[in-house]
Scaffold this active site. Structure first.
Site, PDB file in Angstrom:
ATOM      1  N   ASP A   1       0.827  -1.208   0.000  1.00  0.00           N
ATOM      2  CA  ASP A   1       0.000   0.000   0.000  1.00  0.00           C
ATOM      3  C   ASP A   1       0.861   1.257   0.000  1.00  0.00           C
ATOM      4  OD1 ASP A   1      -2.657   1.338   0.440  1.00  0.00           O
ATOM      5  OD2 ASP A   1      -1.658   1.970   2.289  1.00  0.00           O
TER       6      ASP A   1
ATOM      7  N   GLU B   1       0.967  -0.443  -5.142  1.00  0.00           N
ATOM      8  CA  GLU B   1      -0.013   0.622  -5.357  1.00  0.00           C
ATOM      9  C   GLU B   1       0.806   1.913  -5.428  1.00  0.00           C
ATOM     10  OE1 GLU B   1      -3.488   3.344  -3.477  1.00  0.00           O
ATOM     11  OE2 GLU B   1      -1.842   2.533  -2.301  1.00  0.00           O
TER      12      GLU B   1
END
Length: 614
Positions: free
Chosen positions: A295, A348
């Site tokens: 993330d 990401e």
């Protein structure tokens, strides 16, 4: 004192950032004679105590002068904490950073938990190649389904219901939003306090293992969201763990994500690197998951991320790259690739940082895939426009091919796109009720034909009008209504078609697998392109994003006979069934730079796939 050469060696590796299984030493682990050994790193502490039941046991300083241990009797399920006395007279009650289980909702406490070595669990799947299909179902386990009293489904219940559902729907992978323990539901799991403990809201670590095994038994791979970019400032967590910045950087410009209200990890500090690398290693080692999605990578890469101009200290080269974080990411991917040949890593990453999916040895970061946030933003912007105005934004639907092969991409329609008043996917579509469904079907048809692997968030498949709400379940009751049920059928059939159609996934990373046929027809809102497999077989995608049918539309194409093998306008999917002719022979009439062409009627808001059969 440390009692063995092995332990001295491990501590040396820990401090140098090269210990990848630190959870086997720190935290709570079984020792001989039924006792347990508790260890913690707290270099700034004056004294450290283990607190459990009614006991308060002083811990002994190890040979490194920074870590503490104590041996004592304990039972699985027993709660414990570390009490840290600081040199300025404070007493800090802390959860164990390496705990295998946390006591939810009282996340302050850690739980004695025995984990086996994972050897009797299924091994990782065979090593992936970029020519395999990847179609990911993104799930928030706390809100996929809820009981009538709004309580969570447990890991055991998810095993019985989620696993067969994902299999029936034809997905190849499932991705869990963070399941590492977190105190605040509203963070969706992205403010982690337990980097080695799966959330106790849904059951035990053993039950979570069983859920993973059930997916594997059904040939579905499991990816976990992993959050090394930051951690929350809960006083009992990693925050200033021994009274001073420890896991976070002590430097003013690297300490905190101000807008998130979280602390940044001190990348480049050996012990912090060992902690994070061990967390990643742990879930592959103990739970046998098949990959990690990292993330907020952009927030790690840049010193000035989410900061105003001048509010950071440049690196030694005078620019904004976070050199320590970049080296950590490279080490992370090197460790995972070197030890788990079947695992994939996904970034990401929302910027144009060069080489995210290039191999580390070739100067890249080493990820297998990167979320294509540019494709997502442009495509959803285009689809939100009334078809009448799409003329002015045609580049939004074609620009992605300018850079589509610069990285190995996953096309994400994720949870982030259906929150914070952005609207659900179905509600992003303009027009009347039926047109919204047609618009979503056309979007997904375009997505599945576009180069790149696929990811869709739960709820898209039933065309939920309501935005995702972490406090309640997906509205599966909508399938009692015809168009919602048919949307679910459409997504299932599209998934299965994609999985079995090699031209749609075998050559995702180069122009060898893609050819534009119609790229510039902004007047009619039409695009068309062909996808090619390794054997030269092709699928041609024709998409009419217009609100009116395109009748007698001529498309230049290679000579042959073509059959419609999939159409989003099929009545089975809730379409109007306007497509009557499903076989087309090329004629000797040039068009779009091709010597031959076909003439087709394309219903409004429709994507159709043609296969060359002769």
């Amino acid at each position: 004192m440390v009692k063995s050469v092995h332990d001295n060696c491990l501590l040396k590796n820990f401090h140098s950032g090269n210990c990848f299984d630190a959870y086997n030493f720190f935290g709570c682990n079984k020792a001989e004679n039924g006792s347990y050994v508790f260890r913690v790193w707290a270099p700034h502490a004056r004294k450290v105590y283990l607190c459990k039941s009614d006991l308060k046991l002083e811990m002994s300083l190890l040979s490194d002068g920074e870590s503490y241990e104590v041996y004592c009797k304990a039972e699985a399920g027993e709660r414990y904490n570390f009490l840290i006395e600081t040199h300025d007279g404070r007493s800090l009650l802390k959860a164990d950073p390496y705990a295998f289980q946390s006591d939810y909702p009282n996340c302050l406490a850690s739980i004695v938990c025995d984990l086996d070595n994972g050897s009797d669990y299924p091994p990782l799947f065979e090593e992936q190649t970029k020519s395999q299909p990847i179609n990911i179902y993104e799930v928030n386990l706390l809100s996929w389904k809820r009981h009538s009293d709004n309580s969570y489904y447990t890991y055991e219940e998810l095993e019985k219901e989620l696993v067969p559902y994902v299999k029936e729907m034809g997905y190849t992978h499932v991705e869990f939003m963070p399941i590492t323990e977190f105190p605040f539901d509203g963070s969706w799991g992205y403010q982690v306090t337990g980097y080695f403990s799966v959330t106790s809201r849904l059951g035990s670590p053993a039950q979570f293992k069983s859920l993973i095994d059930a997916f594997h038994a059904n040939s579905i791979k499991v990816i976990l969201d992993w959050v090394p970019a930051h951690f929350p400032k809960d006083e009992w967590g990693l925050y200033e763990f021994d009274g001073q910045p420890l896991y976070e950087s002590p430097l003013w410009d690297k300490m905190e994500h101000r807008n998130w209200g979280t602390r940044k990890f001190d990348f480049g500090r050996g012990e912090v690197d060992s902690f994070l690398l061990s967390s990643a290693y742990f879930f592959l080692d103990k739970y046998r998951v098949d990959g990690l999605r990292v993330d907020a990578v952009a927030s790690m890469l840049y010193l000035d991320y989410d900061r105003p101009a001048g509010d950071y200290a440049p690196n030694i080269y005078g620019d904004n790259r976070n050199l320590e974080a970049i080296e950590f990411i490279k080490k992370f991917n090197t460790v995972i690739k070197g030890n788990f040949k079947g695992a994939i890593t996904v970034a990401e990453e929302s910027t144009a940082f060069d080489g995210v999916t290039r191999a580390v040895e070739n100067g890249g970061l080493g990820f297998d895939y990167k979320w294509n946030m540019g494709w997502m933003n442009d495509t959803l912007f285009y689809c939100r426009q009334d078809p009448y105005f799409r003329y002015y934004h045609h580049d939004k639907i074609t620009f992605s091919l300018v850079y589509a092969f610069s990285e190995n991409y996953i096309l994400p329609l994720s949870h982030d796109e259906v929150v914070h008043v952005k609207g659900s996917i179905i509600n992003k579509m303009p027009g009347e009720y039926e047109n919204k469904f047609a618009g979503e079907r056309a979007l997904l048809g375009y997505m599945y034909a576009h180069p790149g692997k696929k990811l869709n968030f739960m709820g898209y498949e039933v065309a939920q009008f309501k935005e995702w709400d972490y406090r309640s379940e997906i509205e599966y009751f909508l399938t009692e209504f015809e168009l919602h049920a048919k949307m679910q059928t459409f997504v299932k059939d599209l998934n299965l078609f994609y999985r079995d159609c090699k031209p749609l996934y075998e050559v995702d990373g180069s122009w060898d697998g893609f050819e534009w046929l119609v790229v510039d027809d902004k007047t009619n809102n039409v695009v068309a392109f062909s996808r090619y497999g390794l054997d030269g077989q092709s699928i041609t995608a024709i998409i009419n994003f217009s609100g009116i049918a395109q009748l007698g539309y001529t498309i230049g194409i290679e000579k042959g006979k073509y059959r419609v093998v999939f159409s989003t306008d099929d009545k089975k999917f809730g379409g109007e069934g306007k497509l009557k002719n499903k076989v087309f022979n090329t004629k000797n009439q040039s068009s779009h730079g091709k010597k031959y062409s076909i003439t087709v009627d394309i219903p409004k808001l429709t994507c159709m796939y043609l296969k060359k059969v002769k």
